[in-house]
Design a protein around this motif. Structure first.
Motif, PDB file in Angstrom:
ATOM      1  N   LEU A  89       0.857  -1.177   0.000  1.00 46.96           N
ATOM      2  CA  LEU A  89       0.000   0.000   0.000  1.00 46.96           C
ATOM      3  C   LEU A  89       0.899   1.234   0.000  1.00 46.96           C
ATOM      4  N   ALA A  90       0.646   2.169  -0.911  1.00 50.16           N
ATOM      5  CA  ALA A  90       1.427   3.408  -0.899  1.00 50.16           C
ATOM      6  C   ALA A  90       0.852   4.325   0.176  1.00 50.16           C
ATOM      7  N   ILE A  91       1.385   4.227   1.378  1.00 53.26           N
ATOM      8  CA  ILE A  91       0.830   4.982   2.505  1.00 53.26           C
ATOM      9  C   ILE A  91       1.218   6.471   2.385  1.00 53.26           C
ATOM     10  N   PRO A  92       0.483   7.368   3.070  1.00 51.66           N
ATOM     11  CA  PRO A  92       0.722   8.808   2.901  1.00 51.66           C
ATOM     12  C   PRO A  92       2.115   9.235   3.377  1.00 51.66           C
ATOM     13  N   LEU A  93       2.739  10.117   2.638  1.00 51.26           N
ATOM     14  CA  LEU A  93       4.058  10.683   2.982  1.00 51.26           C
ATOM     15  C   LEU A  93       3.910  12.196   3.187  1.00 51.26           C
ATOM     16  N   PRO A  94       4.707  12.825   4.006  1.00 54.27           N
ATOM     17  CA  PRO A  94       5.647  12.236   4.964  1.00 54.27           C
ATOM     18  C   PRO A  94       4.901  11.454   6.043  1.00 54.27           C
ATOM     19  N   HIS A  95       5.574  10.441   6.581  1.00 53.16           N
ATOM     20  CA  HIS A  95       4.876   9.473   7.415  1.00 53.16           C
ATOM     21  C   HIS A  95       5.494   9.319   8.802  1.00 53.16           C
ATOM     22  N   ILE A  96       4.610   9.175   9.791  1.00 50.02           N
ATOM     23  CA  ILE A  96       5.018   8.716  11.125  1.00 50.02           C
ATOM     24  C   ILE A  96       4.341   7.364  11.336  1.00 50.02           C
ATOM     25  N   SER A  97       5.119   6.303  11.537  1.00 57.19           N
ATOM     26  CA  SER A  97       4.547   4.984  11.826  1.00 57.19           C
ATOM     27  C   SER A  97       4.199   4.889  13.302  1.00 57.19           C
ATOM     28  N   GLY A  98       3.727   3.707  13.687  1.00 53.24           N
ATOM     29  CA  GLY A  98       3.436   3.451  15.102  1.00 53.24           C
ATOM     30  C   GLY A  98       1.957   3.287  15.336  1.00 53.24           C
ATOM     31  N   THR A  99       1.504   2.021  15.449  1.00 51.54           N
ATOM     32  CA  THR A  99       0.089   1.705  15.646  1.00 51.54           C
ATOM     33  C   THR A  99      -0.223   1.487  17.117  1.00 51.54           C
ATOM     34  N   ASP A 100       0.777   1.064  17.881  1.00 49.93           N
ATOM     35  CA  ASP A 100       0.557   0.734  19.293  1.00 49.93           C
ATOM     36  C   ASP A 100       1.336   1.710  20.160  1.00 49.93           C
ATOM     37  N   ALA A 101       0.635   2.645  20.777  1.00 49.02           N
ATOM     38  CA  ALA A 101       1.316   3.622  21.629  1.00 49.02           C
ATOM     39  C   ALA A 101       0.560   3.783  22.934  1.00 49.02           C
ATOM     40  N   ALA A 102       1.315   3.884  24.021  1.00 46.29           N
ATOM     41  CA  ALA A 102       0.709   4.102  25.339  1.00 46.29           C
ATOM     42  C   ALA A 102       1.272   5.388  25.917  1.00 46.29           C
ATOM     43  N   GLY A 103       0.446   6.133  26.643  1.00 49.34           N
ATOM     44  CA  GLY A 103       0.940   7.384  27.211  1.00 49.34           C
ATOM     45  C   GLY A 103      -0.067   8.049  28.121  1.00 49.34           C
ATOM     46  N   ILE A 146      -7.760  14.530  31.391  1.00 46.95           N
ATOM     47  CA  ILE A 146      -6.318  14.821  31.428  1.00 46.95           C
ATOM     48  C   ILE A 146      -5.689  14.046  32.583  1.00 46.95           C
ATOM     49  N   GLY A 147      -4.543  13.437  32.329  1.00 48.86           N
ATOM     50  CA  GLY A 147      -3.865  12.640  33.355  1.00 48.86           C
ATOM     51  C   GLY A 147      -4.134  11.152  33.240  1.00 48.86           C
ATOM     52  N   ASP A 148      -5.184  10.771  32.473  1.00 50.47           N
ATOM     53  CA  ASP A 148      -5.464   9.331  32.306  1.00 50.47           C
ATOM     54  C   ASP A 148      -4.306   8.636  31.594  1.00 50.47           C
ATOM     55  N   ARG A 149      -4.084   7.372  31.970  1.00 50.19           N
ATOM     56  CA  ARG A 149      -3.106   6.517  31.271  1.00 50.19           C
ATOM     57  C   ARG A 149      -3.870   5.736  30.213  1.00 50.19           C
ATOM     58  N   ILE A 150      -3.462   5.884  28.977  1.00 51.95           N
ATOM     59  CA  ILE A 150      -4.237   5.250  27.898  1.00 51.95           C
ATOM     60  C   ILE A 150      -3.315   4.513  26.924  1.00 51.95           C
ATOM     61  N   VAL A 151      -3.930   3.610  26.163  1.00 50.80           N
ATOM     62  CA  VAL A 151      -3.211   2.925  25.085  1.00 50.80           C
ATOM     63  C   VAL A 151      -4.084   2.977  23.830  1.00 50.80           C
ATOM     64  N   SER A 152      -3.427   3.043  22.691  1.00 55.74           N
ATOM     65  CA  SER A 152      -4.162   3.132  21.433  1.00 55.74           C
ATOM     66  C   SER A 152      -4.886   1.830  21.117  1.00 55.74           C
ATOM     67  N   HIS A 153      -6.052   1.968  20.487  1.00 57.57           N
ATOM     68  CA  HIS A 153      -6.698   0.853  19.778  1.00 57.57           C
ATOM     69  C   HIS A 153      -6.684   1.304  18.321  1.00 57.57           C
ATOM     70  N   GLY A 154      -5.668   0.845  17.600  1.00 57.64           N
ATOM     71  CA  GLY A 154      -5.329   1.443  16.311  1.00 57.64           C
ATOM     72  C   GLY A 154      -6.269   1.144  15.157  1.00 57.64           C
ATOM     73  N   GLU A 166      -5.047  -0.628  36.390  1.00 65.00           N
ATOM     74  CA  GLU A 166      -4.005  -0.673  37.430  1.00 65.00           C
ATOM     75  C   GLU A 166      -3.116  -1.885  37.229  1.00 65.00           C
ATOM     76  N   ASN A 167      -1.921  -1.782  37.684  1.00 70.02           N
ATOM     77  CA  ASN A 167      -0.949  -2.888  37.639  1.00 70.02           C
ATOM     78  C   ASN A 167      -0.430  -3.189  36.243  1.00 70.02           C
ATOM     79  N   VAL A 168      -0.818  -2.405  35.246  1.00 71.59           N
ATOM     80  CA  VAL A 168      -0.284  -2.613  33.899  1.00 71.59           C
ATOM     81  C   VAL A 168       0.549  -1.383  33.544  1.00 71.59           C
ATOM     82  N   THR A 169       1.796  -1.598  33.164  1.00 67.37           N
ATOM     83  CA  THR A 169       2.691  -0.474  32.855  1.00 67.37           C
ATOM     84  C   THR A 169       2.450   0.027  31.426  1.00 67.37           C
ATOM     85  N   TYR A 170       2.989   1.196  31.132  1.00 71.10           N
ATOM     86  CA  TYR A 170       2.913   1.718  29.761  1.00 71.10           C
ATOM     87  C   TYR A 170       3.571   0.729  28.785  1.00 71.10           C
ATOM     88  N   ASP A 171       4.709   0.178  29.184  1.00 70.51           N
ATOM     89  CA  ASP A 171       5.420  -0.762  28.302  1.00 70.51           C
ATOM     90  C   ASP A 171       4.549  -1.980  27.988  1.00 70.51           C
TER      91      ASP A 171
END
Ligand code: ZN
Length: 356
Positions: free
Chosen positions: A56-70, A84-92, A143-148
């Motif tokens: 697939l010719a994905i859009p450029l310029p591109h930032i990859s990364g489907t799974d991110a936590a923060g 604000i302040g919640d710990r979340i993870v992407s559902h991509g 709780e008990n689940v880290t960002y990593d």
């Protein structure tokens, strides 16, 4: 803010030639979006397809990364369930949420679906310091689940959960063969099958067998051996079934394809199931149809899963029943090396992470 960007596709898989660290403007939230500071992101194979611009010719310029936590640092005016302040993870899995497939619980089959960080852009993915997603595409980290752990889990735990629970509908007492148990989805597959009270035979390369047992597999088999299937058959024969059924495999968790496919089919007993996603060693496998119709085998395709399934998997992670296996962690500056490691696949056990 810092972001890992590429502006052209690779022609030779030398990712260091195209991956650059750039300073780009911080995102501002749209009304339905949350903005979050990325603490950890996990690599997926679609990063490599993106850099190749194939299939697939994905859009450029591109930032990859489907799974991110923060951590959430800003929200749009219409965001209801995240603060604000919640710990979340992407559902991509960015589906339309209004078509027939989405509203019948099959968001992963939505025709308008886009995978965040792969098909989205320009400049919209998880490999940066600060990114943004619609509220519907993030999940609170329990709780008990880290960002990593959460970043590693996102797409991968979801995929394994959907294969075994959503599609194959595993039951206590079943015998499950997890092919490629040392891969990201394999490590979750073993743990999910154990959570559901199944007996697990896992396959892997010789250096990983001990780790598969440590992870909970009851038996580990070297799938590089020419006789791996015979070994699985011998093990399966010895495992008694509840209710006096004949011994044998009930479910095969398959994502390898290639030359293993027909052997896998031959291992299944009557009325059992093989569930497949991906095909890391080849998709053009020959099939001996006799295995399928004589034995009434169900072949189930599977891809990703629902946001609710991700939440179920993370719940059991918070209860200590499932853990994320992190192979290694790199900085954004080391992205080419990290992706090379994933491409080679050699000695990988679990997920690779990057941190901004
Ligand atoms: Zn839809």
């Amino acid at each position: 803010m810092k972001a890992l960007v590429y502006e052209e596709y690779t022609t030779d898989d030398d990712f260091s030639k195209i991956l650059k660290i750039k300073d780009i403007p911080e995102p501002k939230p749209k009304s339905n979006e949350v903005i979050f500071k990325v603490k950890a992101a996990a690599l997926n194979y679609d990063d490599i397809w993106g850099m190749r611009g194939k299939p697939l010719a994905i859009p450029l310029p591109h930032i990859s990364g489907t799974d991110a936590a923060g951590e959430v640092i800003a929200i749009g005016s219409e965001v209801k369930n995240i603060k604000i302040g919640d710990r979340i993870v992407s559902h991509g899995n960015m589906s339309c949420r209004s078509c027939k497939l989405c509203t019948s619980g099959r968001e992963y089959d939505c025709k308008k679906r886009k995978i965040w960080g792969f098909e989205t852009g320009p400049l919209w993915g998880g490999y940066c310091e600060i990114t943004h997603l619609p509220e519907e595409n993030v999940v609170k980290i329990p709780e008990n689940v880290t960002y990593d752990e959460a970043a590693a889990a996102s797409m991968t735990l979801l995929t394994s959960w959907h294969m075994l629970v959503g599609r194959a509908k595993i039951q206590p007492g079943q015998l499950v063969l997890v092919m490629g148990g040392g891969s990201g989805i394999g490590t979750y597959g073993i743990q999910i099958a154990k959570l559901f009270g199944c007996t697990v035979i896992a396959t892997g390369s010789p250096g990983k067998l001990e780790k598969l047992l440590e992870l909970g597999a009851d038996y580990a088999v070297d799938h590089r051996s020419d006789f791996w299937d015979k070994e699985v058959r011998e093990i399966a024969k010895k495992i008694p079934k509840p209710f006096g059924e004949k011994p044998g495999l009930d479910v095969i968790f398959e994502h390898i394809g290639g030359s293993h496919w027909n052997k896998e089919l031959s291992l299944l007993k009557y009325g059992t199931t093989i569930v497949t996603t991906g095909a890391t060693t080849g998709y053009n496998s020959k099939t001996d149809l006799r295995h399928i119709f004589f034995k009434g085998i169900d072949i189930l395709g599977s891809t990703q899963g629902t946001r609710a399934e991700l939440e179920q998997g993370l719940y059991w992670m918070s209860k200590g029943k499932i853990k994320s296996i992190i192979d290694s962690t790199y900085s954004l500056e080391q992205a080419a090396e990290a992706h090379n490691k994933m491409l080679r696949g050699k000695d990988l056990f679990g997920k690779i992470l990057m941190k901004p």
